[in-house]
Scaffold this active site. Structure first.
Site, short mmCIF file in Angstrom:
data_model
loop_
_atom_site.label_atom_id
_atom_site.label_comp_id
_atom_site.label_asym_id
_atom_site.label_seq_id
_atom_site.Cartn_x
_atom_site.Cartn_y
_atom_site.Cartn_z
N CYS A 219 -14.35 41.00 -1.68
CA CYS A 219 -14.48 41.74 -2.92
C CYS A 219 -13.40 42.82 -2.97
O CYS A 219 -13.34 43.66 -2.07
CB CYS A 219 -15.87 42.37 -2.94
SG CYS A 219 -16.16 43.49 -4.31
N CYS B 277 -9.84 40.20 -8.77
CA CYS B 277 -11.29 40.24 -8.53
C CYS B 277 -11.65 38.84 -8.09
O CYS B 277 -11.18 37.86 -8.68
CB CYS B 277 -12.03 40.61 -9.82
SG CYS B 277 -13.81 40.31 -9.74
N1 DGL Z 1 -15.85 40.13 -7.02
C1 DGL Z 1 -15.68 41.50 -6.84
C2 DGL Z 1 -14.24 41.94 -6.77
O1 DGL Z 1 -13.43 41.24 -6.22
C3 DGL Z 1 -16.61 42.46 -7.54
C4 DGL Z 1 -16.89 42.20 -8.94
C5 DGL Z 1 -17.97 43.13 -9.48
O2 DGL Z 1 -19.09 43.07 -9.00
O3 DGL Z 1 -17.66 43.89 -10.39
O4 DGL Z 1 -13.87 43.00 -7.18
#
Ligand code: DGL
Length: 262
Positions: free
Chosen positions: A71, A184
């Site tokens: 993430c 993301c």
């Molecule tokens: N998938 C995550 C990222 O790479 C987080 C997305 C979220 O929960 O806002 O930032």
């Protein structure tokens, strides 16, 4: 070797998929923290608290040797605290693939799609500032509030989602962007819709392969032989679209809902 991997939801599965392709003979524990999603619209303090709670859970219940923060948002808010607090743990974070994007663009115009928290974080700003001194490019940075939710709830192609994507991507189209960083881990799940809305050939870069390579090199550094089958155990703290999980990762062993208190 036992490896913990987490994200706020389905997005980190795009990283896990890359790990499964390259890293063999390990036990992989994946946590989708959907009860607290989306992270990208929370404060750095809240994101840090979730990251610490999840790391403690992985260490105490699964005795992990390595942690992958699948993430960008949690990496931005928490990786330095984690490294400080757990010096023995192998830690791999996720950062937007800005470096390869700047190297690969022909037009000198690069799009960056990420959560509001990632784009506002010092980590991203430092990365962008450092890289732009290597080769000056025009960056089209776009925080995509609501996109994670649309992906999690399978509502990417509704008229509202498409209109929002058009609003975010039209300036990139007009500016001649030929390379977009998917900053993301959820966004690779929206690749085809992003390509469709761009209406032109565009390179979409994610970080999955680089993370898997980094994890493998850290594990090999502590004696991992990278042979045999891996096992995948999936956990979620709230609702998750199981059909989507199976589409992304058909080979998982189990998917269980658990509580991880912060
Ligand atoms: N998938 C995550 C990222 O790479 C987080 C997305 C979220 O929960 O806002 O930032």
């Amino acid at each position: 070797m036992r490896v913990g991997v987490f994200d706020s939801g389905l997005g980190g599965l795009t990283i896990l998929r890359a790990i499964v392709e390259q890293v063999h003979g390990v036990e992989l524990f994946y946590l989708a923290d959907t009860r607290y999603a989306p992270y990208g619209e929370k404060s750095p303090h809240e994101i840090l608290q979730r990251t610490l709670a999840i790391t403690e859970y992985f260490l105490s219940i699964h005795q992990i040797d390595a942690l992958v923060i699948a993430c960008n948002t949690a990496t931005s808010s928490a990786i330095s605290t984690l490294r400080h607090r757990y010096p023995q743990l192998l830690i791999v974070g996720t950062e937007p693939a800005l470096k390869p994007a700047i190297e690969q663009t022909h037009t000198g115009a690069v799009g960056v799609l990420a959560t509001p928290a990632t784009l506002q974080g010092d980590k991203y700003q430092t990365l962008a500032d450092t890289l732009s001194t290597h080769r000056p490019v025009t960056l089209y940075e776009q925080a995509c509030a609501g996109l994670v939710e649309a992906i999690e709830t399978n509502r990417l192609t509704t008229p509202q989602s498409l209109a929002r994507l058009e609003g975010w991507l039209a300036p990139m189209r007009v500016g001649g962007v030929d390379t977009i960083v998917l900053g993301c881990t959820h966004y690779p799940l929206a690749k085809s819709v992003i390509a469709q809305v761009m209406q032109r050939e565009v390179r979409l870069l994610d970080s999955g392969e680089a993370i898997a390579k980094r994890l493998l090199s850290l594990l090999e550094g502590v004696g991992h032989h990278n042979r045999g089958e891996s096992r995948l155990y999936l956990y979620t703290t709230g609702k998750i679209d199981r059909a989507m999980v199976s589409r992304i990762l058909p080979s998982y062993v189990s998917l269980e809902e658990i509580v991880v208190e912060g």
